[in-house]
Design an enzyme around this catalytic site. Structure first.
Site, PDB file in Angstrom:
ATOM      1  N   ARG A   1       2.439  -6.892   8.868  1.00 18.04           N
ATOM      2  CA  ARG A   1       1.779  -5.714   9.451  1.00 18.04           C
ATOM      3  C   ARG A   1       2.363  -5.360  10.816  1.00 18.04           C
ATOM      4  O   ARG A   1       2.473  -4.178  11.161  1.00 18.04           O
ATOM      5  CB  ARG A   1       0.268  -5.944   9.523  1.00 18.04           C
ATOM      6  CG  ARG A   1      -0.391  -5.737   8.151  1.00 18.04           C
ATOM      7  CD  ARG A   1      -1.829  -6.168   8.136  1.00 18.04           C
ATOM      8  NE  ARG A   1      -2.530  -5.745   6.932  1.00 18.04           N
ATOM      9  CZ  ARG A   1      -3.696  -6.254   6.550  1.00 18.04           C
ATOM     10  NH1 ARG A   1      -4.289  -7.182   7.288  1.00 18.04           N
ATOM     11  NH2 ARG A   1      -4.275  -5.832   5.443  1.00 18.04           N
TER      12      ARG A   1
ATOM     13  N   TYR B   1     -12.216  -1.561  -3.641  1.00 19.15           N
ATOM     14  CA  TYR B   1     -12.736  -1.776  -2.284  1.00 19.15           C
ATOM     15  C   TYR B   1     -14.254  -1.548  -2.217  1.00 19.15           C
ATOM     16  O   TYR B   1     -14.780  -1.230  -1.145  1.00 19.15           O
ATOM     17  CB  TYR B   1     -12.002  -0.871  -1.295  1.00 19.15           C
ATOM     18  CG  TYR B   1     -10.650  -1.412  -0.851  1.00 19.15           C
ATOM     19  CD1 TYR B   1     -10.565  -2.565  -0.058  1.00 19.15           C
ATOM     20  CD2 TYR B   1      -9.454  -0.790  -1.197  1.00 19.15           C
ATOM     21  CE1 TYR B   1      -9.332  -3.070   0.361  1.00 19.15           C
ATOM     22  CE2 TYR B   1      -8.219  -1.289  -0.784  1.00 19.15           C
ATOM     23  CZ  TYR B   1      -8.173  -2.423  -0.002  1.00 19.15           C
ATOM     24  OH  TYR B   1      -6.956  -2.916   0.424  1.00 19.15           O
TER      25      TYR B   1
ATOM     26  N   PHE C   1     -15.420   4.035   7.122  1.00 19.54           N
ATOM     27  CA  PHE C   1     -14.041   4.390   6.749  1.00 19.54           C
ATOM     28  C   PHE C   1     -13.800   4.381   5.239  1.00 19.54           C
ATOM     29  O   PHE C   1     -12.674   4.572   4.782  1.00 19.54           O
ATOM     30  CB  PHE C   1     -13.044   3.451   7.444  1.00 19.54           C
ATOM     31  CG  PHE C   1     -13.267   1.976   7.161  1.00 19.54           C
ATOM     32  CD1 PHE C   1     -12.791   1.399   5.982  1.00 19.54           C
ATOM     33  CD2 PHE C   1     -13.934   1.169   8.067  1.00 19.54           C
ATOM     34  CE1 PHE C   1     -12.988   0.054   5.716  1.00 19.54           C
ATOM     35  CE2 PHE C   1     -14.143  -0.182   7.811  1.00 19.54           C
ATOM     36  CZ  PHE C   1     -13.669  -0.749   6.619  1.00 19.54           C
TER      37      PHE C   1
ATOM     38  N   ARG D   1      -2.585 -14.615   4.378  1.00 15.68           N
ATOM     39  CA  ARG D   1      -3.259 -13.847   5.436  1.00 15.68           C
ATOM     40  C   ARG D   1      -2.505 -14.024   6.767  1.00 15.68           C
ATOM     41  O   ARG D   1      -2.406 -13.096   7.566  1.00 15.68           O
ATOM     42  CB  ARG D   1      -4.722 -14.273   5.593  1.00 15.68           C
ATOM     43  CG  ARG D   1      -5.602 -13.997   4.382  1.00 15.68           C
ATOM     44  CD  ARG D   1      -5.954 -12.553   4.185  1.00 15.68           C
ATOM     45  NE  ARG D   1      -6.646 -11.975   5.302  1.00 15.68           N
ATOM     46  CZ  ARG D   1      -7.316 -10.812   5.229  1.00 15.68           C
ATOM     47  NH1 ARG D   1      -7.373 -10.136   4.092  1.00 15.68           N
ATOM     48  NH2 ARG D   1      -7.900 -10.327   6.278  1.00 15.68           N
TER      49      ARG D   1
ATOM     50  N   HIS E   1      -2.110  -5.464   1.466  1.00 11.50           N
ATOM     51  CA  HIS E   1      -3.404  -6.131   1.251  1.00 11.50           C
ATOM     52  C   HIS E   1      -3.168  -7.601   0.934  1.00 11.50           C
ATOM     53  O   HIS E   1      -2.180  -7.951   0.291  1.00 11.50           O
ATOM     54  CB  HIS E   1      -4.131  -5.476   0.067  1.00 11.50           C
ATOM     55  CG  HIS E   1      -5.260  -6.312  -0.482  1.00 11.50           C
ATOM     56  ND1 HIS E   1      -6.497  -6.343   0.099  1.00 11.50           N
ATOM     57  CD2 HIS E   1      -5.318  -7.162  -1.524  1.00 11.50           C
ATOM     58  CE1 HIS E   1      -7.286  -7.179  -0.574  1.00 11.50           C
ATOM     59  NE2 HIS E   1      -6.592  -7.691  -1.575  1.00 11.50           N
TER      60      HIS E   1
ATOM     61  N   ASN F   1      -2.141   0.184   6.833  1.00  4.64           N
ATOM     62  CA  ASN F   1      -1.621  -1.098   7.323  1.00  4.64           C
ATOM     63  C   ASN F   1      -0.751  -1.857   6.313  1.00  4.64           C
ATOM     64  O   ASN F   1      -0.685  -3.078   6.331  1.00  4.64           O
ATOM     65  CB  ASN F   1      -2.762  -1.963   7.869  1.00  4.64           C
ATOM     66  CG  ASN F   1      -3.811  -2.267   6.814  1.00  4.64           C
ATOM     67  OD1 ASN F   1      -3.628  -1.911   5.657  1.00  4.64           O
ATOM     68  ND2 ASN F   1      -4.879  -2.923   7.197  1.00  4.64           N
TER      69      ASN F   1
ATOM     70  N   GLU G   1      -9.335 -10.046  -8.105  1.00  5.02           N
ATOM     71  CA  GLU G   1      -8.392  -8.952  -7.840  1.00  5.02           C
ATOM     72  C   GLU G   1      -7.157  -9.045  -8.750  1.00  5.02           C
ATOM     73  O   GLU G   1      -6.663  -8.025  -9.242  1.00  5.02           O
ATOM     74  CB  GLU G   1      -7.982  -8.983  -6.368  1.00  5.02           C
ATOM     75  CG  GLU G   1      -9.147  -8.618  -5.445  1.00  5.02           C
ATOM     76  CD  GLU G   1      -8.883  -8.860  -3.967  1.00  5.02           C
ATOM     77  OE1 GLU G   1      -9.796  -8.596  -3.165  1.00  5.02           O
ATOM     78  OE2 GLU G   1      -7.773  -9.325  -3.612  1.00  5.02           O
TER      79      GLU G   1
ATOM     80  N   THR H   1      -5.643  -7.129  10.560  1.00  4.78           N
ATOM     81  CA  THR H   1      -5.898  -5.817   9.935  1.00  4.78           C
ATOM     82  C   THR H   1      -5.343  -4.688  10.794  1.00  4.78           C
ATOM     83  O   THR H   1      -4.706  -3.764  10.284  1.00  4.78           O
ATOM     84  CB  THR H   1      -7.423  -5.621   9.745  1.00  4.78           C
ATOM     85  OG1 THR H   1      -7.960  -6.763   9.080  1.00  4.78           O
ATOM     86  CG2 THR H   1      -7.724  -4.364   8.956  1.00  4.78           C
TER      87      THR H   1
ATOM     88  N   LYS I   1       0.820  -1.220   0.000  1.00  3.07           N
ATOM     89  CA  LYS I   1       0.000   0.000   0.000  1.00  3.07           C
ATOM     90  C   LYS I   1       0.859   1.278   0.000  1.00  3.07           C
ATOM     91  O   LYS I   1       2.065   1.223   0.263  1.00  3.07           O
ATOM     92  CB  LYS I   1      -0.943  -0.045   1.209  1.00  3.07           C
ATOM     93  CG  LYS I   1      -1.949  -1.210   1.139  1.00  3.07           C
ATOM     94  CD  LYS I   1      -2.942  -1.178   2.297  1.00  3.07           C
ATOM     95  CE  LYS I   1      -3.929  -2.330   2.206  1.00  3.07           C
ATOM     96  NZ  LYS I   1      -4.938  -2.288   3.298  1.00  3.07           N
TER      97      LYS I   1
END
Ligand code: ATP
Ligand code: MG
Length: 138
Positions: free
Chosen positions: A103, A50, A58, A86, A116, A113, A127, A92, A10
């Site tokens: 993270r 998203y 948010f 993950r 993704h 964070n 995606e 998250t 990100k």
């Protein structure tokens, strides 16, 4: 498709110069990069990516954040890719992320964070195809 997942490094992690270190952690964890590009999302494209979070409070903040600077998008391959990735990225909210996760190491907050990871095989496919043509997926 079950051996593939999709990731984005990100804008916060890009700004801080963490792209190389994060890619190294991904490789060290046994993922093979089968597509990759550095690009920048428009607000419209970030909103589309998203869209599932459209009704969340948010959403506006998320779209603004995800379109503020370059990201690195990649498709990754490994057995059990979605679940294992993950685990590698962690929760998250970095305050809840386990030691040794991406993270925990690089994320500043629940919003910013660092990375993704797809949450299902189906979304990994959707995606990956959002960013890469079939000719760009090796
Ligand atoms: P990602 O989809 O980016 O891998 P995730 O699956 O861990 O993250 P989601 O619930 O899908 O978490 O939320 C998507 C993104 O929206 C989060 O990664 C984060 O950047 C942002 N986000 C989620 N919850 C919040 C929140 N409470 N406040 C601000 N931003 C949030
Ligand atoms: Mg998610």
């Amino acid at each position: 498709m079950s051996r593939r997942t999709f990731t984005m490094i990100k804008p916060d992690a890009t700004e801080k110069g963490h792209t190389g270190a994060i890619l190294n952690m991904i490789n060290q964890a046994g993922f093979r990069i089968i597509a990759m590009k550095m690009t920048k999302l428009s607000a419209e494209k970030a909103g589309e990516f998203y869209a599932v979070h459209k009704e969340r409070p948010f959403y506006g903040e998320l779209v603004e954040f995800m379109s503020r600077g370059p990201i690195t998008a990649a498709i990754l391959e490994k057995d059990n890719a979605v679940e294992d990735f993950r685990k590698l990225i962690g929760a998250t909210n970095p305050a809840q992320a386990e030691e040794g996760t991406i993270r925990k190491k690089f994320a500043a907050s629940v919003g910013e964070n660092a990375i993704h990871g797809s949450d299902s095989n189906e979304n990994a496919g959707i995606e990956g195809d959002f960013f890469f043509s079939k000719l760009e997926q090796f």
